[in-house]
Write a protein that holds these residues in place. Structure first.
Motif, PDB file in Angstrom:
ATOM      1  N   ILE A  63      20.293  31.407   2.242  1.00  0.00           N
ATOM      2  CA  ILE A  63      20.605  29.995   2.430  1.00  0.00           C
ATOM      3  C   ILE A  63      20.632  29.255   1.107  1.00  0.00           C
ATOM      4  CG2 ILE A  63      19.775  27.846   3.449  1.00  0.00           C
ATOM      5  CD1 ILE A  63      18.780  29.485   5.814  1.00  0.00           C
ATOM      6  N   THR A  64      19.792  29.652   0.164  1.00  0.00           N
ATOM      7  CA  THR A  64      19.757  28.973  -1.132  1.00  0.00           C
ATOM      8  C   THR A  64      21.075  29.129  -1.882  1.00  0.00           C
ATOM      9  OG1 THR A  64      18.837  30.853  -2.315  1.00  0.00           O
ATOM     10  CG2 THR A  64      17.270  29.342  -1.278  1.00  0.00           C
ATOM     11  N   LYS A  65      21.772  30.222  -1.594  1.00  0.00           N
ATOM     12  CA  LYS A  65      23.065  30.467  -2.234  1.00  0.00           C
ATOM     13  C   LYS A  65      24.231  30.173  -1.296  1.00  0.00           C
ATOM     14  CE  LYS A  65      21.245  34.020  -5.330  1.00  0.00           C
ATOM     15  NZ  LYS A  65      21.340  35.435  -5.777  1.00  0.00           N
ATOM     16  N   ASN A  66      23.888  29.756  -0.079  1.00  0.00           N
ATOM     17  CA  ASN A  66      24.909  29.478   0.943  1.00  0.00           C
ATOM     18  C   ASN A  66      25.879  30.645   1.088  1.00  0.00           C
ATOM     19  OD1 ASN A  66      24.994  27.339   2.780  1.00  0.00           O
ATOM     20  ND2 ASN A  66      26.899  26.550   1.926  1.00  0.00           N
ATOM     21  N   THR A  67      25.312  31.841   1.115  1.00  0.00           N
ATOM     22  CA  THR A  67      26.107  33.068   1.114  1.00  0.00           C
ATOM     23  C   THR A  67      25.637  34.015   2.210  1.00  0.00           C
ATOM     24  OG1 THR A  67      26.506  32.890  -1.263  1.00  0.00           O
ATOM     25  CG2 THR A  67      26.818  35.054  -0.274  1.00  0.00           C
ATOM     26  N   VAL A  68      26.608  34.646   2.837  1.00  0.00           N
ATOM     27  CA  VAL A  68      26.345  35.681   3.838  1.00  0.00           C
ATOM     28  C   VAL A  68      26.847  37.000   3.264  1.00  0.00           C
ATOM     29  CG1 VAL A  68      26.732  36.420   6.209  1.00  0.00           C
ATOM     30  CG2 VAL A  68      26.663  33.992   5.666  1.00  0.00           C
ATOM     31  N   TYR A  69      26.113  38.062   3.576  1.00  0.00           N
ATOM     32  CA  TYR A  69      26.437  39.375   3.028  1.00  0.00           C
ATOM     33  C   TYR A  69      26.684  40.372   4.159  1.00  0.00           C
ATOM     34  CZ  TYR A  69      24.014  37.190  -0.899  1.00  0.00           C
ATOM     35  OH  TYR A  69      23.603  36.324  -1.882  1.00  0.00           O
ATOM     36  N   LEU A  70      27.555  41.331   3.880  1.00  0.00           N
ATOM     37  CA  LEU A  70      27.708  42.473   4.772  1.00  0.00           C
ATOM     38  C   LEU A  70      27.460  43.724   3.939  1.00  0.00           C
ATOM     39  CD1 LEU A  70      28.400  43.395   7.661  1.00  0.00           C
ATOM     40  CD2 LEU A  70      30.764  43.706   6.871  1.00  0.00           C
ATOM     41  N   HIS A  71      26.326  44.351   4.214  1.00  0.00           N
ATOM     42  CA  HIS A  71      25.948  45.558   3.507  1.00  0.00           C
ATOM     43  C   HIS A  71      26.500  46.738   4.296  1.00  0.00           C
ATOM     44  CE1 HIS A  71      22.609  43.218   1.506  1.00  0.00           C
ATOM     45  NE2 HIS A  71      22.815  42.497   2.581  1.00  0.00           N
ATOM     46  N   MET A  72      27.287  47.577   3.645  1.00  0.00           N
ATOM     47  CA  MET A  72      27.929  48.700   4.319  1.00  0.00           C
ATOM     48  C   MET A  72      27.543  50.004   3.628  1.00  0.00           C
ATOM     49  SD  MET A  72      31.677  46.988   4.910  1.00  0.00           S
ATOM     50  CE  MET A  72      31.887  46.625   3.169  1.00  0.00           C
ATOM     51  N   ASN A  73      27.034  50.930   4.420  1.00  0.00           N
ATOM     52  CA  ASN A  73      26.620  52.232   3.897  1.00  0.00           C
ATOM     53  C   ASN A  73      27.451  53.342   4.522  1.00  0.00           C
ATOM     54  OD1 ASN A  73      24.391  51.139   2.368  1.00  0.00           O
ATOM     55  ND2 ASN A  73      23.301  50.904   4.317  1.00  0.00           N
ATOM     56  N   SER A  74      27.463  54.484   3.850  1.00  0.00           N
ATOM     57  CA  SER A  74      28.148  55.673   4.360  1.00  0.00           C
ATOM     58  C   SER A  74      29.557  55.332   4.837  1.00  0.00           C
ATOM     59  CB  SER A  74      27.338  56.294   5.507  1.00  0.00           C
ATOM     60  OG  SER A  74      26.041  56.636   5.065  1.00  0.00           O
ATOM     61  N   LEU A  75      30.306  54.688   3.984  1.00  0.00           N
ATOM     62  CA  LEU A  75      31.632  54.225   4.371  1.00  0.00           C
ATOM     63  C   LEU A  75      32.560  55.379   4.689  1.00  0.00           C
ATOM     64  CD1 LEU A  75      31.911  51.293   1.872  1.00  0.00           C
ATOM     65  CD2 LEU A  75      32.108  51.108   4.362  1.00  0.00           C
ATOM     66  N   LYS A  76      33.438  55.116   5.654  1.00  0.00           N
ATOM     67  CA  LYS A  76      34.386  56.108   6.117  1.00  0.00           C
ATOM     68  C   LYS A  76      35.810  55.577   5.958  1.00  0.00           C
ATOM     69  CE  LYS A  76      31.109  57.405   9.743  1.00  0.00           C
ATOM     70  NZ  LYS A  76      30.902  57.573  11.203  1.00  0.00           N
ATOM     71  N   PRO A  77      36.794  56.442   5.876  1.00  0.00           N
ATOM     72  CA  PRO A  77      38.178  55.949   5.822  1.00  0.00           C
ATOM     73  C   PRO A  77      38.520  55.018   6.986  1.00  0.00           C
ATOM     74  CG  PRO A  77      38.109  58.248   5.181  1.00  0.00           C
ATOM     75  CD  PRO A  77      36.717  57.892   5.654  1.00  0.00           C
TER      76      PRO A  77
END
Length: 129
Positions: A77-91
């Motif tokens: 909230i302090t950065k007014n930012t939302v993140y999407l953390h993605m692991n083990s990415l696939k095609p």
């Protein structure tokens, strides 16, 4: 009104991890439910993850077990930012990823596009095999 700008996409290899960002302006995200969607080539846009403003809880696409296991959404909230953390990415994760916000103070866990009122322009993620 909320303005959303995604960033962090790119070209990665299968198995890599990546974080994409959604910077909001105009209002604090603390009173908006935020969502992540993606649209793969030739497919409809689909819900990926959401972050409720009330209770600060997250929820994920229910019909894609691999998303629930590999992706996590968070916010600063302090950065007014939302993140999407993605692991083990696939095609199969190759898509344009969109950030979205509901109307202010909306309750529940929306998953449909029409439940979100503000959208970013999207960021492209390409996962090579």
């Amino acid at each position: 009104q909320v303005q959303l700008v995604e960033s962090g996409g790119g070209v990665v290899q299968a198995g890599d991890s990546l974080i994409i960002y959604c910077l909001a302006s105009g209002h604090t995200i603390s009173t908006y439910t935020m969502g992540w969607f993606r649209q793969a080539p030739g497919k409809e846009r689909e819900f990926v993850a959401g972050h409720q403003w009330s209770g600060d809880s997250t929820y994920y696409a229910g019909d894609t077990d691999s998303v629930k296991v590999r992706f996590t959404t968070s916010r600063d909230i302090t950065k007014n930012t939302v993140y999407l953390h993605m692991n083990s990415l696939k095609p199969a994760d190759t898509a344009v990823y969109y950030c979205a916000a509901t109307k202010q103070f909306r309750l529940g866990a929306p998953r449909r596009e029409e439940e979100f009122d503000y959208w970013g322009q999207g960021t492209q993620l390409t996962v090579s095999s």
